[in-house]
Design an enzyme around this catalytic site. Structure first.
Site, mmCIF file in Angstrom:
data_model
loop_
_atom_site.group_PDB
_atom_site.id
_atom_site.type_symbol
_atom_site.label_atom_id
_atom_site.label_comp_id
_atom_site.label_asym_id
_atom_site.label_seq_id
_atom_site.Cartn_x
_atom_site.Cartn_y
_atom_site.Cartn_z
ATOM 1 N N SER A 141 16.436 17.661 -13.887
ATOM 2 C CA SER A 141 16.288 16.649 -14.985
ATOM 3 C C SER A 141 14.627 16.205 -14.712
ATOM 4 C CB SER A 141 17.338 15.438 -14.723
ATOM 5 O OG SER A 141 16.614 14.479 -15.894
ATOM 6 N N TYR A 160 20.972 8.366 -10.089
ATOM 7 C CA TYR A 160 20.735 9.952 -10.705
ATOM 8 C C TYR A 160 19.294 10.331 -10.591
ATOM 9 C CZ TYR A 160 20.375 13.070 -14.556
ATOM 10 O OH TYR A 160 20.339 14.288 -15.439
#
Length: 238
Positions: A141, A160
């Site tokens: 990501s 994350y």
């Protein structure tokens, strides 16, 4: 055979075998379906049984939060040729910022998003060596980019972001370690896609993202190993 030819994964003349983690829904399911639609043998890994619509794929139970489950997968697939491994399974974790940061949540996100792909690479290394394509993909990501990850959002998802930054380093290390076996390793950013994790407000259609990722995977060579790119082909800064 020239040295330049020997040092890159070959384009398959026909379908091969691809393994996808987190294949029962979202991006993993879309990628699995795209490959299956082109006649590939798809090894679909997930915690639960696949939906009936995915019955043509080979299901392998896998809980990426459990090292023993990953080890079992490796034993089940011993001797099986695999051309492409896509580490897709991931979780978001807490998004409340520093105030709501908790040890158990943070460590679970790190285990699933950063450690599990390394354990899967370890378990399936020999399988990739048997393949013709030899591509290992980590679905990362842009949120894990130190240079770009916070440019246009301020979500409080510490776990994350840290996990994807760690996964990017894992990609670089794996690319170094597996180069001698002509295994290309990629970090790929799928964009902010409309999935359960991405939310209905996301701006990228899941099929568009998956098709873009698949194009990158299918055309990659050793020249791209260790790179970090978005689904549209654009390079992302580390």
């Amino acid at each position: 055979m020239t040295s330049s030819t020997a040092n890159r994964p070959s384009r398959l003349q026909g379908p091969g075998t691809v393994l996808v983690t987190g294949a029962s829904r979202g991006l993993g399911r879309m990628l699995a379906e795209l490959y299956a639609g082109e006649g590939w043998r798809v090894l679909a890994c997930a915690r639960q049984e696949l939906p009936e619509a995915m019955a043509s794929m080979l299901f392998y139970p896998l809980d990426v939060n459990d090292a023993a489950s990953i080890e079992t997968l490796g034993k089940m697939l011993k001797g099986t040729t695999i051309d492409i491994v896509i580490n897709n399974a991931a979780v978001r974790g807490d998004t409340g910022g520093l105030a709501s940061l908790r040890t158990d949540d943070f460590m679970e996100v790190m285990r699933i998003n950063a450690l599990a792909p390394l354990l899967i690479a370890q378990a399936l290394r020999e399988n990739l060596c048997l393949g013709r394509r030899k591509v290992l993909v980590n679905i990362s990501s842009r949120a894990g980019s130190l240079a770009e990850g916070t440019l246009d959002d301020d979500d409080g998802d510490y776990a994350y972001r840290c996990s994807k930054a760690a996964l990017n380093m894992a990609t670089v290390k794996l690319a170094q370690d597996l180069r001698c076996e002509n295994i290309a390793v990629l970090s790929l950013h799928p964009g902010w896609i409309r999935t359960d994790m991405g939310s209905p407000d996301a701006v990228v259609d899941i099929e568009r993202s998956a098709r873009g990722l698949k194009d990158l995977i299918d055309t990659t060579t050793m020249a791209e190993t260790g790179s970090f790119r978005a689904y549209d082909g654009k390079a992302i800064s580390w």
